[in-house]
Design a protein around this motif. Structure first.
Motif, PDB file in Angstrom:
ATOM      1  N   SER A  35       0.857  -1.058   0.043  1.00  0.00           N
ATOM      2  CA  SER A  35      -0.064   0.016   0.104  1.00  0.00           C
ATOM      3  C   SER A  35       0.781   1.393   0.127  1.00  0.00           C
ATOM      4  O   SER A  35       0.328   2.324  -0.566  1.00  0.00           O
ATOM      5  CB  SER A  35      -0.863   0.027   1.184  1.00  0.00           C
ATOM      6  N   GLN A  36       1.921   1.037   0.529  1.00  0.00           N
ATOM      7  CA  GLN A  36       2.882   2.288   0.497  1.00  0.00           C
ATOM      8  C   GLN A  36       3.102   2.752  -0.887  1.00  0.00           C
ATOM      9  O   GLN A  36       3.226   4.116  -1.076  1.00  0.00           O
ATOM     10  CB  GLN A  36       4.314   1.840   1.257  1.00  0.00           C
ATOM     11  N   PHE A  37       3.488   2.094  -1.920  1.00  0.00           N
ATOM     12  CA  PHE A  37       3.857   2.361  -3.080  1.00  0.00           C
ATOM     13  C   PHE A  37       2.987   2.349  -4.237  1.00  0.00           C
ATOM     14  O   PHE A  37       3.262   1.980  -5.426  1.00  0.00           O
ATOM     15  CB  PHE A  37       5.344   2.133  -3.583  1.00  0.00           C
ATOM     16  N   LYS A  38       1.667   1.972  -3.755  1.00  0.00           N
ATOM     17  CA  LYS A  38       0.496   1.741  -4.845  1.00  0.00           C
ATOM     18  C   LYS A  38       0.465   2.649  -5.971  1.00  0.00           C
ATOM     19  O   LYS A  38       0.314   3.876  -5.880  1.00  0.00           O
ATOM     20  CB  LYS A  38      -0.636   1.393  -4.039  1.00  0.00           C
ATOM     21  N   GLY A  39       0.762   2.201  -7.253  1.00  0.00           N
ATOM     22  CA  GLY A  39       0.689   2.791  -8.515  1.00  0.00           C
ATOM     23  C   GLY A  39       1.805   3.685  -8.589  1.00  0.00           C
ATOM     24  O   GLY A  39       1.741   4.631  -9.543  1.00  0.00           O
ATOM     25  N   PHE A  84      13.406  -4.559   0.729  1.00  0.00           N
ATOM     26  CA  PHE A  84      14.897  -4.307   0.042  1.00  0.00           C
ATOM     27  C   PHE A  84      14.774  -3.145  -0.611  1.00  0.00           C
ATOM     28  O   PHE A  84      13.833  -3.076  -1.731  1.00  0.00           O
ATOM     29  CB  PHE A  84      15.564  -5.238  -0.618  1.00  0.00           C
ATOM     30  N   TYR A  85      15.608  -2.007  -0.554  1.00  0.00           N
ATOM     31  CA  TYR A  85      15.452  -1.126  -1.589  1.00  0.00           C
ATOM     32  C   TYR A  85      16.921  -0.564  -1.799  1.00  0.00           C
ATOM     33  O   TYR A  85      17.862  -0.372  -0.712  1.00  0.00           O
ATOM     34  CB  TYR A  85      14.701   0.282  -0.746  1.00  0.00           C
ATOM     35  N   CYS A  86      17.104  -0.225  -3.038  1.00  0.00           N
ATOM     36  CA  CYS A  86      18.734   0.255  -3.320  1.00  0.00           C
ATOM     37  C   CYS A  86      18.927   1.544  -2.875  1.00  0.00           C
ATOM     38  O   CYS A  86      17.949   2.370  -2.538  1.00  0.00           O
ATOM     39  CB  CYS A  86      18.827  -0.149  -4.653  1.00  0.00           C
ATOM     40  N   GLY A  87      20.155   2.092  -2.885  1.00  0.00           N
ATOM     41  CA  GLY A  87      20.308   3.467  -2.536  1.00  0.00           C
ATOM     42  C   GLY A  87      19.834   4.408  -3.182  1.00  0.00           C
ATOM     43  O   GLY A  87      19.406   5.611  -3.013  1.00  0.00           O
ATOM     44  N   GLU A  88      19.450   4.134  -4.684  1.00  0.00           N
ATOM     45  CA  GLU A  88      18.664   5.167  -5.516  1.00  0.00           C
ATOM     46  C   GLU A  88      17.209   5.204  -4.888  1.00  0.00           C
ATOM     47  O   GLU A  88      16.843   6.336  -4.763  1.00  0.00           O
ATOM     48  CB  GLU A  88      18.650   4.606  -6.900  1.00  0.00           C
ATOM     49  N   VAL A  89      16.733   4.182  -4.616  1.00  0.00           N
ATOM     50  CA  VAL A  89      15.204   4.325  -4.134  1.00  0.00           C
ATOM     51  C   VAL A  89      15.232   5.035  -2.935  1.00  0.00           C
ATOM     52  O   VAL A  89      14.315   5.957  -2.666  1.00  0.00           O
ATOM     53  CB  VAL A  89      14.510   3.026  -4.109  1.00  0.00           C
ATOM     54  N   THR A  90      16.340   4.588  -1.844  1.00  0.00           N
ATOM     55  CA  THR A  90      16.072   5.541  -0.621  1.00  0.00           C
ATOM     56  C   THR A  90      16.660   6.796  -0.757  1.00  0.00           C
ATOM     57  O   THR A  90      15.964   7.720   0.017  1.00  0.00           O
ATOM     58  CB  THR A  90      17.307   4.624   0.489  1.00  0.00           C
ATOM     59  N   ARG A  92      15.451   8.885  -3.070  1.00  0.00           N
ATOM     60  CA  ARG A  92      14.381   9.382  -3.988  1.00  0.00           C
ATOM     61  C   ARG A  92      12.947   9.277  -3.024  1.00  0.00           C
ATOM     62  O   ARG A  92      12.004   9.970  -2.862  1.00  0.00           O
ATOM     63  CB  ARG A  92      13.839   8.610  -5.330  1.00  0.00           C
ATOM     64  N   TYR A  93      12.726   8.180  -2.200  1.00  0.00           N
ATOM     65  CA  TYR A  93      11.671   7.982  -1.458  1.00  0.00           C
ATOM     66  C   TYR A  93      11.655   7.880   0.179  1.00  0.00           C
ATOM     67  O   TYR A  93      12.936   7.302   0.366  1.00  0.00           O
ATOM     68  CB  TYR A  93      10.791   6.860  -1.928  1.00  0.00           C
ATOM     69  N   LYS A  94      10.922   8.075   0.830  1.00  0.00           N
ATOM     70  CA  LYS A  94      11.144   7.629   2.269  1.00  0.00           C
ATOM     71  C   LYS A  94      10.136   6.126   2.154  1.00  0.00           C
ATOM     72  O   LYS A  94       9.026   6.011   1.806  1.00  0.00           O
ATOM     73  CB  LYS A  94      10.073   8.528   3.354  1.00  0.00           C
ATOM     74  N   VAL A  95      11.264   5.217   2.426  1.00  0.00           N
ATOM     75  CA  VAL A  95      10.711   3.795   2.574  1.00  0.00           C
ATOM     76  C   VAL A  95      10.531   3.359   3.859  1.00  0.00           C
ATOM     77  O   VAL A  95      11.106   3.643   4.956  1.00  0.00           O
ATOM     78  CB  VAL A  95      11.737   2.991   1.705  1.00  0.00           C
ATOM     79  N   LEU A  96       9.722   2.391   3.894  1.00  0.00           N
ATOM     80  CA  LEU A  96       9.613   1.325   5.414  1.00  0.00           C
ATOM     81  C   LEU A  96      10.520   0.552   5.413  1.00  0.00           C
ATOM     82  O   LEU A  96      10.961  -0.183   4.455  1.00  0.00           O
ATOM     83  CB  LEU A  96       8.268   0.808   5.260  1.00  0.00           C
TER      84      LEU A  96
END
Length: 151
Positions: A35-39, A84-90, A92-96
């Protein structure tokens, strides 16, 4: 969509069957992450290449070596991979992160250790590892799975 994690925790505590409770906790944690990144194309896929792979020959991002990867994405529901989120994603976004999912505190310490390291496995394999709850057996199964993936 905001998910009430407290309601999930209350519901999980009422489940008496251990196997069903573990599956419920696992599925609800996956639901929260989904639900965090839906769509949203969080990994930035364009022509099967993520943000990190735009300038190299690899495709399918972090999942490129997973046996459960298909043309339509992952065919299984692995919570560890979702976390798991790579450095690029972290960047750009606040991840759980693992610690942000309060519902996982209902699992034992051994189960949480297993869950943190059960990459490239099917949902059923992860649930089996969590149900057994033995770190020794988990490591043996993990080595077997990685060797199977390489072959």
């Amino acid at each position: 969509m905001i998910i009430d994690e407290v309601a999930f925790i209350k519901e999980a505590r009422e489940i008496k069957n251990r196997k069903e409770r573990i599956a419920f906790i696992y599925d609800k944690a996956c639901e929260i992450l989904d639900s965090q990144f839906k769509g949203i194309n969080v990994c930035g896929f364009l022509n099967n290449k993520c943000y990190s792979q735009q300038c190299n020959k690899y495709t399918n991002g972090c999942c490129r070596k997973c046996i459960y990867q298909s043309n339509n994405g992952c065919i299984t529901n692995n919570l560890t991979c979702k976390l798991f989120y790579c450095g690029e994603v972290t960047k750009r976004y606040k991840v759980l992160e693992f610690k942000d999912l309060k519902i996982l505190k209902l699992l034992s310490l051994r189960q949480r250790i297993i869950l943190k390291h059960d990459y490239f496995s099917s949902r059923e394999e992860v649930l089996r590892d969590l149900y057994i709850g033995s770190l020794f057996i988990f490591v043996i199964r993990l080595i077997f799975r990685y060797r199977k993936n390489i072959i």
